[in-house]
Design a protein around this motif. Structure first.
Motif, PDB file in Angstrom:
ATOM      1  N   ILE A  27       0.838  -1.197   0.000  1.00  0.00           N
ATOM      2  CA  ILE A  27       0.000   0.000   0.000  1.00  0.00           C
ATOM      3  C   ILE A  27       0.878   1.254   0.000  1.00  0.00           C
ATOM      4  O   ILE A  27       1.877   1.302   0.724  1.00  0.00           O
ATOM      5  N   PRO A  28       0.543   2.293  -0.787  1.00  0.00           N
ATOM      6  CA  PRO A  28       1.292   3.555  -0.700  1.00  0.00           C
ATOM      7  C   PRO A  28       1.196   4.119   0.713  1.00  0.00           C
ATOM      8  O   PRO A  28       0.148   4.073   1.349  1.00  0.00           O
ATOM      9  N   ASN A  96       5.840   6.339  -5.842  1.00  0.00           N
ATOM     10  CA  ASN A  96       5.133   6.762  -7.043  1.00  0.00           C
ATOM     11  C   ASN A  96       4.880   5.601  -8.003  1.00  0.00           C
ATOM     12  O   ASN A  96       3.853   5.561  -8.677  1.00  0.00           O
ATOM     13  N   SER A  97       5.808   4.647  -8.061  1.00  0.00           N
ATOM     14  CA  SER A  97       5.589   3.480  -8.921  1.00  0.00           C
ATOM     15  C   SER A  97       4.405   2.666  -8.417  1.00  0.00           C
ATOM     16  O   SER A  97       3.623   2.121  -9.221  1.00  0.00           O
ATOM     17  N   LEU A  98       4.248   2.608  -7.100  1.00  0.00           N
ATOM     18  CA  LEU A  98       3.124   1.888  -6.514  1.00  0.00           C
ATOM     19  C   LEU A  98       1.818   2.636  -6.772  1.00  0.00           C
ATOM     20  O   LEU A  98       0.784   2.035  -7.081  1.00  0.00           O
ATOM     21  N   ARG A  99       1.863   3.946  -6.680  1.00  0.00           N
ATOM     22  CA  ARG A  99       0.678   4.758  -6.957  1.00  0.00           C
ATOM     23  C   ARG A  99       0.262   4.636  -8.421  1.00  0.00           C
ATOM     24  O   ARG A  99      -0.937   4.534  -8.730  1.00  0.00           O
ATOM     25  N   GLN A 100       1.232   4.649  -9.321  1.00  0.00           N
ATOM     26  CA  GLN A 100       0.922   4.495 -10.740  1.00  0.00           C
ATOM     27  C   GLN A 100       0.324   3.125 -11.037  1.00  0.00           C
ATOM     28  O   GLN A 100      -0.596   3.001 -11.857  1.00  0.00           O
ATOM     29  N   LEU A 101       0.830   2.101 -10.374  1.00  0.00           N
ATOM     30  CA  LEU A 101       0.312   0.747 -10.551  1.00  0.00           C
ATOM     31  C   LEU A 101      -1.162   0.685 -10.183  1.00  0.00           C
ATOM     32  O   LEU A 101      -1.935  -0.082 -10.785  1.00  0.00           O
ATOM     33  N   MET A 102      -1.595   1.506  -9.216  1.00  0.00           N
ATOM     34  CA  MET A 102      -2.973   1.504  -8.749  1.00  0.00           C
ATOM     35  C   MET A 102      -3.812   2.612  -9.373  1.00  0.00           C
ATOM     36  O   MET A 102      -4.924   2.895  -8.912  1.00  0.00           O
ATOM     37  N   GLU A 105      -2.438   9.331  -8.989  1.00  0.00           N
ATOM     38  CA  GLU A 105      -1.505  10.326  -9.503  1.00  0.00           C
ATOM     39  C   GLU A 105      -0.133  10.148  -8.852  1.00  0.00           C
ATOM     40  O   GLU A 105      -0.033  10.000  -7.637  1.00  0.00           O
ATOM     41  N   ALA A 106       0.896  10.197  -9.659  1.00  0.00           N
ATOM     42  CA  ALA A 106       2.262   9.987  -9.162  1.00  0.00           C
ATOM     43  C   ALA A 106       2.835  11.307  -8.670  1.00  0.00           C
ATOM     44  O   ALA A 106       3.785  11.851  -9.231  1.00  0.00           O
ATOM     45  N   ASP A 107       2.226  11.837  -7.611  1.00  0.00           N
ATOM     46  CA  ASP A 107       2.671  13.132  -7.086  1.00  0.00           C
ATOM     47  C   ASP A 107       3.227  13.037  -5.677  1.00  0.00           C
ATOM     48  O   ASP A 107       3.415  14.040  -5.000  1.00  0.00           O
ATOM     49  N   ALA A 108       3.467  11.816  -5.243  1.00  0.00           N
ATOM     50  CA  ALA A 108       3.984  11.651  -3.885  1.00  0.00           C
ATOM     51  C   ALA A 108       5.439  12.107  -3.820  1.00  0.00           C
ATOM     52  O   ALA A 108       6.238  11.782  -4.693  1.00  0.00           O
TER      53      ALA A 108
END
Length: 545
Positions: A27-28, A96-102, A105-108
């Protein structure tokens, strides 16, 4: 000064653990959670280092000479510091790679200073507790040395201290926190939201003619009863005749006795004609009493409203807390309701009674599994179950997963010929098996990124099967297993992951996947291919709003 108050070896290994804790898991994670995990990892590594040195000294094993030891410490320190810098630099990329996978937005942007400060505070707090533990152990051991040999007093002092600390933490602090949480959530449950008005229709649960009082329903019950689709809503997707679905819910305020609440639910079902419908679903809600709208609305649409569902609340606490504090309580309520409903259902003529299914999400899946015994239903089985996001402590799920067919992954097992048990994820899985569905069906819907399903205490010491290749479609390729550290990470995912992912990932189950599962499990009739596709798109759009 550092050497005076801290173990150099402990700090070195703690630094390594800190660096490894920055890697992604399921999880992010926000900065605060990452800081707590990293602090616990730092403390764990420090403990490993201190214990290793103690073992060497206790058994009088040879140690490197002081000069060699200093060289090794400088070399190890430089190496671990380099790993830490690289990990801090990479952690934003990992998150961000984990966020993109889900599909997020890759803004972390992970703030190293925030993570580091929180980690240090957590580390010092754990270290303080550890020092108090050692002081207590030393005090007790010294007192006992007058009566028993030193090593015996050491062992007994350690055991007594451990028991003492466990009683304080588990019996006092944890119990008090649970009581505070229960009181808070009980007050939240009692809130009456203005958009949930008491039903006027006498055939609705909670109306003036209902056996179950609207005021005693609880917040989650009122939501469940008022937010369902009407016959006209369902009519938008079909030319066939539709009906208003029947929903029955009994809250904890209705009675303090499980059996009384179960009997009230049964009498309300009979009053509304629930057993005259074609489908009957017995729902075990999550810890707070919540029923996922996507779980029930999808099957209500699929069966054109010719369906009845019933649920009974057993807790005010969220599922993770209920799983620890009130598991037996939930099982007792689920068992009482099942026995009442199944007992009445099985007494009806087989040709005229509805198809009976069980459903549970998260802790509800665990308690639903505990609600019946196979030997009680084997002579007259109901039709099936849909268990979603089953917790790692679910016995049936663990047994099936451990005995899955060779070559099938742990995150989407295949069990025997698929005639009784099937698994699904975001990409389906219930549609086909080596054999046709039997009359009694067990269906699981689970995501590979769901920590509530895939956490296990063994992850602290062994790499779990679900991390091995091939991995689930929603699990990061950057995820690696590290002793102790990965266990801390996934445990944090378990406690903080709910609500931190979009529908379709983690423990957030999407309506479209409920839809696919109910479609394959219950096989509704009277739908054209075009209507099925349009209804499926409707729920897909709702999941991604």
């Amino acid at each position: 000064m550092i050497k005076r108050y801290f173990s150099t070896t402990g700090l070195l290994i703690g630094t390594l653990f800190f660096a490894l804790s920055l890697s992604p898991t399921l999880i992010p994670r926000p900065d605060t959670v990452q800081g707590i995990i990293s602090g616990l990892a730092l403390a764990s590594g420090y403990g490993v280092g201190v214990f290793s040195i103690w073992i060497l000294k206790y058994f009088e094993l040879p140690q490197p000479k002081e000069k060699s030891q200093r060289i090794l410490q400088i070399a190890a320190g430089s190496f671990f510091l380099l790993i830490t810098v690289i990990s801090l630099w990479r952690t934003t990329i990992w998150q961000n790679s984990l966020r993109q996978l889900m599909g997020m937005e890759a803004d972390a942007f992970v703030q190293p200073v925030v993570v580091g400060l929180i980690a240090i505070v957590v580390f010092l707090a754990v270290l303080l507790i550890g020092r108090l533990f050692l002081i207590t152990k030393r005090f007790l051991a010294n007192k006992m040395e007058n009566y028993v040999p030193p090593r015996v007093s050491f062992v007994f002092g350690l055991i007594i201290t451990f028991i003492l600390f466990w009683l304080i933490i588990n019996g006092v602090l944890f119990s008090q926190l649970v009581r505070m949480a229960d009181s808070t959530y009980q007050q939240v449950d009692a809130l009456v939201e203005p958009d949930h008005e008491k039903p006027i229709n006498p055939m609705k649960t909670g109306s003036a003619e209902s056996i179950l009082s609207w005021d005693e329903m609880g917040r989650q019950g009122r939501r469940f009863l008022t937010e369902g689709p009407s016959a006209s809503d369902i009519q938008n997707f079909t030319d066939s005749t539709t009906m208003d679905p029947i929903r029955v819910y009994v809250g904890m305020h209705a009675s303090e006795d499980f059996n009384e609440r179960a009997d009230m639910a049964l009498q309300e079902m009979i009053r509304q004609g629930a057993f005259d419908r074609s489908i009957l679903i017995l729902i075990t809600p999550s810890g707070t009493g919540w029923v996922d709208p996507g779980a029930i609305e999808t099957v209500e649409y699929l069966h054109k409203g010719n369906i009845a569902s019933v649920a009974a609340q057993y807790s005010y606490l969220p599922s993770p807390l209920s799983l620890i504090a009130e598991e037996d309580y939930g099982s007792e309520m689920a068992r009482a309701l099942f026995q009442k409903v199944y007992g009445y259902w099985s007494s009806l003529p087989e040709s005229s009674r509805p198809e009976l299914y069980l459903h549970g999400l998260s802790l509800g899946a665990l308690n639903s599994d505990h609600s019946f015994d196979l030997y009680d239903i084997i002579s007259d089985p109901f039709h099936g179950v849909l268990w979603v996001g089953p917790p790692f402590r679910k016995t049936t799920w663990r047994t099936i997963t451990e005995n899955r067919n060779e070559g099938s992954p742990a995150w989407l097992p295949e069990f025997r010929d698929g005639s009784v048990v099937r698994f699904a994820n975001q990409n389906g899985g219930l549609e086909s098996g080596d054999a046709e569905w039997a009359s009694f069906r067990i269906a699981y819907l689970q995501y590979a990124s769901d920590p509530i399903t895939f956490f296990d205490t063994s992850i602290f010491t062994h790499e779990p099967d679900w991390m091995k290749s091939p991995r689930g479609p929603d699990v990061s390729l950057y995820l690696r297993w590290y002793p102790i550290v990965t266990g801390l990470q996934v445990a944090a995912d378990l406690l903080t992951g709910i609500g931190n992912t979009p529908p379709g990932y983690g423990h957030e189950y999407a309506a479209e996947h409920y839809y696919d599962s109910w479609l394959a499990l219950t096989e509704p009739t009277g739908w054209s291919t075009e209507e099925i596709a349009r209804l499926q798109q409707f729920f897909k759009n709702r999941s991604h709003r």
